[in-house]
Scaffold this motif. Structure first.
Motif, PDB file in Angstrom:
ATOM      1  N   THR A  91       0.823  -1.207   0.000  1.00  0.00           N
ATOM      2  CA  THR A  91       0.000   0.000   0.000  1.00  0.00           C
ATOM      3  C   THR A  91       0.857   1.257   0.000  1.00  0.00           C
ATOM      4  OG1 THR A  91      -1.690  -1.199   1.269  1.00  0.00           O
ATOM      5  CG2 THR A  91      -1.873   1.195   1.182  1.00  0.00           C
ATOM      6  N   CYS A  92       1.905   1.267   0.818  1.00  0.00           N
ATOM      7  CA  CYS A  92       2.801   2.429   0.860  1.00  0.00           C
ATOM      8  C   CYS A  92       3.514   2.635  -0.479  1.00  0.00           C
ATOM      9  CB  CYS A  92       3.824   2.260   1.983  1.00  0.00           C
ATOM     10  SG  CYS A  92       3.111   2.349   3.635  1.00  0.00           S
ATOM     11  N   ARG A  93       3.911   1.545  -1.122  1.00  0.00           N
ATOM     12  CA  ARG A  93       4.586   1.629  -2.430  1.00  0.00           C
ATOM     13  C   ARG A  93       3.628   2.041  -3.537  1.00  0.00           C
ATOM     14  NH1 ARG A  93       9.244  -1.072  -3.826  1.00  0.00           N
ATOM     15  NH2 ARG A  93       8.747  -0.156  -5.867  1.00  0.00           N
ATOM     16  N   GLY A  94       2.349   1.737  -3.363  1.00  0.00           N
ATOM     17  CA  GLY A  94       1.364   2.045  -4.390  1.00  0.00           C
ATOM     18  C   GLY A  94       1.574   1.234  -5.643  1.00  0.00           C
ATOM     19  N   SER A  95       2.053   0.004  -5.494  1.00  0.00           N
ATOM     20  CA  SER A  95       2.332  -0.855  -6.644  1.00  0.00           C
ATOM     21  C   SER A  95       1.087  -1.661  -7.013  1.00  0.00           C
ATOM     22  CB  SER A  95       3.481  -1.800  -6.312  1.00  0.00           C
ATOM     23  OG  SER A  95       3.647  -2.769  -7.322  1.00  0.00           O
ATOM     24  N   PRO A  96       0.555  -1.476  -8.231  1.00  0.00           N
ATOM     25  CA  PRO A  96      -0.656  -2.201  -8.627  1.00  0.00           C
ATOM     26  C   PRO A  96      -0.502  -3.718  -8.561  1.00  0.00           C
ATOM     27  CG  PRO A  96      -0.276  -0.379 -10.114  1.00  0.00           C
ATOM     28  CD  PRO A  96       0.952  -0.496  -9.248  1.00  0.00           C
ATOM     29  N   TRP A  97       0.655  -4.238  -9.046  1.00  0.00           N
ATOM     30  CA  TRP A  97       0.810  -5.700  -9.057  1.00  0.00           C
ATOM     31  C   TRP A  97       0.934  -6.248  -7.643  1.00  0.00           C
ATOM     32  CZ3 TRP A  97       4.826  -8.503  -7.038  1.00  0.00           C
ATOM     33  CH2 TRP A  97       6.006  -7.824  -6.746  1.00  0.00           C
ATOM     34  N   GLY A 149     -10.841  -6.168   2.811  1.00  0.00           N
ATOM     35  CA  GLY A 149      -9.493  -5.982   2.286  1.00  0.00           C
ATOM     36  C   GLY A 149      -9.409  -6.242   0.795  1.00  0.00           C
ATOM     37  N   ILE A 150     -10.093  -7.288   0.344  1.00  0.00           N
ATOM     38  CA  ILE A 150     -10.097  -7.602  -1.095  1.00  0.00           C
ATOM     39  C   ILE A 150     -10.663  -6.434  -1.889  1.00  0.00           C
ATOM     40  CG2 ILE A 150     -11.078  -9.120  -2.855  1.00  0.00           C
ATOM     41  CD1 ILE A 150     -11.078 -11.352  -0.730  1.00  0.00           C
ATOM     42  N   PHE A 151     -11.767  -5.873  -1.391  1.00  0.00           N
ATOM     43  CA  PHE A 151     -12.415  -4.738  -2.068  1.00  0.00           C
ATOM     44  C   PHE A 151     -11.491  -3.522  -2.098  1.00  0.00           C
ATOM     45  CE2 PHE A 151     -14.906  -0.810  -1.611  1.00  0.00           C
ATOM     46  CZ  PHE A 151     -15.623  -0.832  -2.798  1.00  0.00           C
ATOM     47  N   LEU A 152     -10.878  -3.181  -0.963  1.00  0.00           N
ATOM     48  CA  LEU A 152     -10.001  -2.016  -0.882  1.00  0.00           C
ATOM     49  C   LEU A 152      -8.774  -2.176  -1.775  1.00  0.00           C
ATOM     50  CD1 LEU A 152     -10.085  -1.247   2.956  1.00  0.00           C
ATOM     51  CD2 LEU A 152     -11.142   0.101   1.116  1.00  0.00           C
ATOM     52  N   ALA A 153      -8.147  -3.360  -1.738  1.00  0.00           N
ATOM     53  CA  ALA A 153      -6.936  -3.596  -2.535  1.00  0.00           C
ATOM     54  C   ALA A 153      -7.237  -3.515  -4.028  1.00  0.00           C
ATOM     55  CB  ALA A 153      -6.343  -4.959  -2.190  1.00  0.00           C
ATOM     56  N   CYS A 154      -8.355  -4.088  -4.451  1.00  0.00           N
ATOM     57  CA  CYS A 154      -8.727  -4.054  -5.874  1.00  0.00           C
ATOM     58  C   CYS A 154      -9.047  -2.631  -6.326  1.00  0.00           C
ATOM     59  CB  CYS A 154      -9.921  -4.974  -6.121  1.00  0.00           C
ATOM     60  SG  CYS A 154      -9.542  -6.735  -5.984  1.00  0.00           S
ATOM     61  N   TYR A 191      -7.547   2.269  -9.304  1.00  0.00           N
ATOM     62  CA  TYR A 191      -7.388   3.721  -9.365  1.00  0.00           C
ATOM     63  C   TYR A 191      -5.968   4.111  -9.770  1.00  0.00           C
ATOM     64  CZ  TYR A 191     -11.786   5.747  -7.711  1.00  0.00           C
ATOM     65  OH  TYR A 191     -13.079   6.198  -7.621  1.00  0.00           O
ATOM     66  N   ILE A 192      -4.985   3.432  -9.169  1.00  0.00           N
ATOM     67  CA  ILE A 192      -3.600   3.752  -9.483  1.00  0.00           C
ATOM     68  C   ILE A 192      -3.289   3.435 -10.940  1.00  0.00           C
ATOM     69  CG2 ILE A 192      -1.200   3.111  -9.016  1.00  0.00           C
ATOM     70  CD1 ILE A 192      -1.974   2.686  -6.101  1.00  0.00           C
ATOM     71  N   THR A 193      -3.779   2.290 -11.424  1.00  0.00           N
ATOM     72  CA  THR A 193      -3.517   1.888 -12.814  1.00  0.00           C
ATOM     73  C   THR A 193      -4.201   2.814 -13.800  1.00  0.00           C
ATOM     74  OG1 THR A 193      -3.322  -0.430 -12.152  1.00  0.00           O
ATOM     75  CG2 THR A 193      -3.752   0.015 -14.480  1.00  0.00           C
ATOM     76  N   ASN A 194      -5.473   3.113 -13.581  1.00  0.00           N
ATOM     77  CA  ASN A 194      -6.242   3.938 -14.519  1.00  0.00           C
ATOM     78  C   ASN A 194      -5.740   5.378 -14.592  1.00  0.00           C
ATOM     79  OD1 ASN A 194      -7.840   1.742 -15.098  1.00  0.00           O
ATOM     80  ND2 ASN A 194      -9.552   2.379 -13.811  1.00  0.00           N
ATOM     81  N   ASN A 195      -5.230   5.861 -13.498  1.00  0.00           N
ATOM     82  CA  ASN A 195      -4.808   7.264 -13.475  1.00  0.00           C
ATOM     83  C   ASN A 195      -3.302   7.426 -13.505  1.00  0.00           C
ATOM     84  OD1 ASN A 195      -7.473   8.904 -12.876  1.00  0.00           O
ATOM     85  ND2 ASN A 195      -7.536   7.097 -11.568  1.00  0.00           N
ATOM     86  N   GLN A 196      -2.596   6.282 -13.682  1.00  0.00           N
ATOM     87  CA  GLN A 196      -1.141   6.306 -13.771  1.00  0.00           C
ATOM     88  C   GLN A 196      -0.533   7.090 -12.626  1.00  0.00           C
ATOM     89  OE1 GLN A 196      -0.223   7.845 -17.681  1.00  0.00           O
ATOM     90  NE2 GLN A 196      -0.813   5.949 -18.696  1.00  0.00           N
TER      91      GLN A 196
END
Length: 250
Positions: free
Chosen positions: A82-88, A231-236, A241-246
């Motif tokens: 979460t801190c890294r903000g890494s989508p994968w 958690g599943i909902f929040l992580a997805c 959001y991070i992927t779509n908005n780069q």
């Protein structure tokens, strides 16, 4: 690429999601510790009952111990992802939460089903353990149960009279209310033994103890399992959001 204004508008949403997910991951880590503790407690407190019949024992405590230990590790991984903000990483975290959800459901169902099968299986199991007392490895579990639950025999203390052990040594010392008042001669005489041993049978007490403890294990497993859905909902959502908005962490 999305316009700068749009990316700026999504930053508060992503920050909010990250805050919630980090908080969730910390709580998730705590639930792992709880599961680990419950699994160890169930294994230790129910060991004597499980060891009476190897084929009938439940794997719920082992599942809880393993799941709890892994949750402790991945709870920290969730905070890092979460801190890294890494989508994968977030997708991997969501996938792991899904596996944990399924594992905890299995543990809960296992404990719940076994809880209601006790009375149909434990009767013959305990009778067999009493009959083979001092002949097989069932000796220690029977002694442990009789001392801890203050009981004797299957239905009452007279059940021992039909065993080979009674013919040789009488009623086991684990049935004694006070070992100082029990003598080998007294334990070989049912009439005299009645005053110095527990007269209540163990079957009903063992059934109640197993049902109550496995009920606790099953309830905690179900409760924590459905907690994973958050958690599943929040992580997805955060990953999307991070992927779509780069969005990238600076």
């Amino acid at each position: 690429m999305s316009p700068p204004s749009r990316r700026l508008q999504t930053k508060p949403v992503i920050t909010c999601l990250k805050t919630f997910l980090i908080s969730y991951s910390l709580i998730f880590w705590v639930t792992g510790m709880i599961l680990l503790a419950v699994g160890v407690w169930g294994k230790v407190s129910l060991e004597a009952y499980f060891s009476l019949a190897a084929e009938e024992r439940t794997n719920a405590p082992y599942v809880l111990i393993g799941t709890g230990a892994i949750i402790v590790i991945f709870g920290l991984f969730g905070c890092f992802a979460t801190c890294r903000g890494s989508p994968w990483m977030l997708k991997l975290y969501a996938m792991f939460l899904t596996l944990v959800f399924l594992a905890e459901l299995v543990a809960g169902v296992s404990g719940f089903i076994f809880r209601h099968e006790i009375k149909t299986t434990l009767d013959n199991v305990y009778k067999n353990a009493v009959n083979k007392y001092n002949i097989t490895a069932s000796e220690n579990p029977v002694d442990t149960i009789q001392r801890n639950l203050h009981c004797c025999g299957v239905y009452n203390y007279t059940d021992w009279k039909n065993t080979r052990y009674f013919e040789e040594k009488g009623i086991p010392f684990s049935c004694c209310k006070d070992s100082d008042k029990c003598s080998p001669e007294t334990l070989k005489d049912l009439a005299k033994a009645e005053n110095v041993v527990y007269t209540t049978g163990c079957f009903a007490l063992v059934s109640t103890t197993m049902e109550n403890n496995l009920g606790i294990i099953a309830g905690i497993s179900f409760g924590i399992a459905f907690f994973q859905l958050i958690g599943i909902f929040l992580a997805c959502c955060l990953s999307r959001y991070i992927t779509n908005n780069q969005y990238e962490m600076v």
